[in-house]
Design a protein around this motif. Structure first.
Motif, PDB file in Angstrom:
ATOM      1  N   ARG A  62    -104.224  -7.635 -20.679  1.00  0.00           N
ATOM      2  CA  ARG A  62    -105.617  -8.121 -20.145  1.00  0.00           C
ATOM      3  C   ARG A  62    -106.377  -7.833 -20.392  1.00  0.00           C
ATOM      4  N   PHE A  63    -107.600  -8.638 -20.355  1.00  0.00           N
ATOM      5  CA  PHE A  63    -108.955  -7.632 -19.554  1.00  0.00           C
ATOM      6  C   PHE A  63    -109.315  -9.282 -18.716  1.00  0.00           C
ATOM      7  N   ILE A  64    -109.875  -8.602 -17.895  1.00  0.00           N
ATOM      8  CA  ILE A  64    -110.973  -9.604 -17.467  1.00  0.00           C
ATOM      9  C   ILE A  64    -112.744  -8.401 -16.820  1.00  0.00           C
ATOM     10  N   ARG A  65    -113.378  -9.813 -17.118  1.00  0.00           N
ATOM     11  CA  ARG A  65    -114.638  -8.518 -16.790  1.00  0.00           C
ATOM     12  C   ARG A  65    -115.617  -9.290 -16.101  1.00  0.00           C
ATOM     13  N   ALA A  66    -116.627  -8.725 -15.947  1.00  0.00           N
ATOM     14  CA  ALA A  66    -117.693  -9.469 -14.560  1.00  0.00           C
ATOM     15  C   ALA A  66    -118.446 -10.624 -14.637  1.00  0.00           C
ATOM     16  N   ASP A  67    -118.833 -10.363 -16.720  1.00  0.00           N
ATOM     17  CA  ASP A  67    -119.953 -11.136 -16.992  1.00  0.00           C
ATOM     18  C   ASP A  67    -119.395 -13.009 -16.873  1.00  0.00           C
ATOM     19  N   ARG A  68    -120.307 -13.707 -16.772  1.00  0.00           N
ATOM     20  CA  ARG A  68    -120.421 -14.667 -16.034  1.00  0.00           C
ATOM     21  C   ARG A  68    -121.528 -15.798 -17.297  1.00  0.00           C
ATOM     22  N   HIS A  69    -120.862 -17.251 -17.755  1.00  0.00           N
ATOM     23  CA  HIS A  69    -121.470 -17.760 -18.575  1.00  0.00           C
ATOM     24  C   HIS A  69    -121.788 -19.500 -18.168  1.00  0.00           C
ATOM     25  N   ALA A  70    -122.747 -19.977 -18.378  1.00  0.00           N
ATOM     26  CA  ALA A  70    -123.387 -21.209 -17.763  1.00  0.00           C
ATOM     27  C   ALA A  70    -122.704 -22.097 -18.837  1.00  0.00           C
ATOM     28  N   SER A  71    -121.930 -22.048 -19.738  1.00  0.00           N
ATOM     29  CA  SER A  71    -120.382 -22.958 -21.232  1.00  0.00           C
ATOM     30  C   SER A  71    -119.279 -21.976 -21.311  1.00  0.00           C
ATOM     31  N   MET A  72    -118.627 -22.682 -21.551  1.00  0.00           N
ATOM     32  CA  MET A  72    -117.965 -22.122 -22.057  1.00  0.00           C
ATOM     33  C   MET A  72    -117.295 -21.681 -23.575  1.00  0.00           C
ATOM     34  N   GLU A  73    -118.162 -22.433 -24.218  1.00  0.00           N
ATOM     35  CA  GLU A  73    -118.313 -21.618 -25.601  1.00  0.00           C
ATOM     36  C   GLU A  73    -119.211 -20.673 -25.776  1.00  0.00           C
ATOM     37  N   ASP A  74    -120.408 -19.969 -24.388  1.00  0.00           N
ATOM     38  CA  ASP A  74    -120.995 -19.142 -24.639  1.00  0.00           C
ATOM     39  C   ASP A  74    -119.370 -18.009 -24.277  1.00  0.00           C
ATOM     40  N   ALA A  75    -118.565 -17.921 -23.033  1.00  0.00           N
ATOM     41  CA  ALA A  75    -117.624 -17.547 -22.705  1.00  0.00           C
ATOM     42  C   ALA A  75    -116.479 -16.982 -23.730  1.00  0.00           C
ATOM     43  N   VAL A  76    -116.549 -18.039 -24.241  1.00  0.00           N
ATOM     44  CA  VAL A  76    -115.203 -18.396 -25.151  1.00  0.00           C
ATOM     45  C   VAL A  76    -115.860 -16.129 -26.191  1.00  0.00           C
ATOM     46  N   GLN A  77    -116.353 -17.192 -26.609  1.00  0.00           N
ATOM     47  CA  GLN A  77    -117.445 -15.999 -27.932  1.00  0.00           C
ATOM     48  C   GLN A  77    -117.840 -15.055 -27.281  1.00  0.00           C
TER      49      GLN A  77
END
Length: 96
Positions: A62-77
Motif C-alpha cells: 500500500r502507498f500514500i503520497r503527499a500529492d493532493r489533487h482538486a479532482s478525483m479523476e486527476d488523483a486516480v490518474q
C-alpha cells in the motif's frame, strides 16, 4: 483555531473527510496497480496498492503520497502513474 473547532465538535467529521472515494485498476508488468485516492481536507490524496501473486500467495504493498489533487479523476490518474513508477523502480523488492 481548527484544533479548537475539532476539539469542541465544530470542525465536522474528519473520518468522513478521509474515507476512500474511488478505485481504478490496471495491469503493469505482471502487477496489479489499484488507485485508491481519498478525500482529505477538501482535496484528493494520492494513494493505492501494488499487488502480485507470488508462489500462490497474493502480496500487496500500500502507498500514500503527499500529492493532493482538486479532482478525483486527476488523483486516480496520478495514483496509477505512481503505482507504475513503484513497479518500474522496485519490482518484487517492494514486498520485502
Amino acid at each position: 483555531m481548527s484544533f479548537l473547532k475539532s476539539l469542541f465538535g465544530f470542525g465536522g467529521s474528519r473520518a468522513a473527510d478521509e474515507a476512500p472515494t474511488a478505485q481504478a485498476s490496471i495491469e503493469h508488468k505482471g502487477f496489479t496497480v489499484t488507485a485508491a485516492p481519498f478525500r482529505n481536507e477538501g482535496q484528493f490524496q494520492t494513494a493505492g496498492t501494488v499487488a502480485k501473486e507470488i508462489d500462490g500467495e497474493t502480496k500487496e504493498h500500500r502507498f500514500i503520497r503527499a500529492d493532493r489533487h482538486a479532482s478525483m479523476e486527476d488523483a486516480v490518474q496520478f495514483s496509477l502513474m505512481k503505482g507504475r513508477q513503484i513497479v518500474d523502480e522496485q519490482g518484487e523488492r517492494v514486498f520485502r
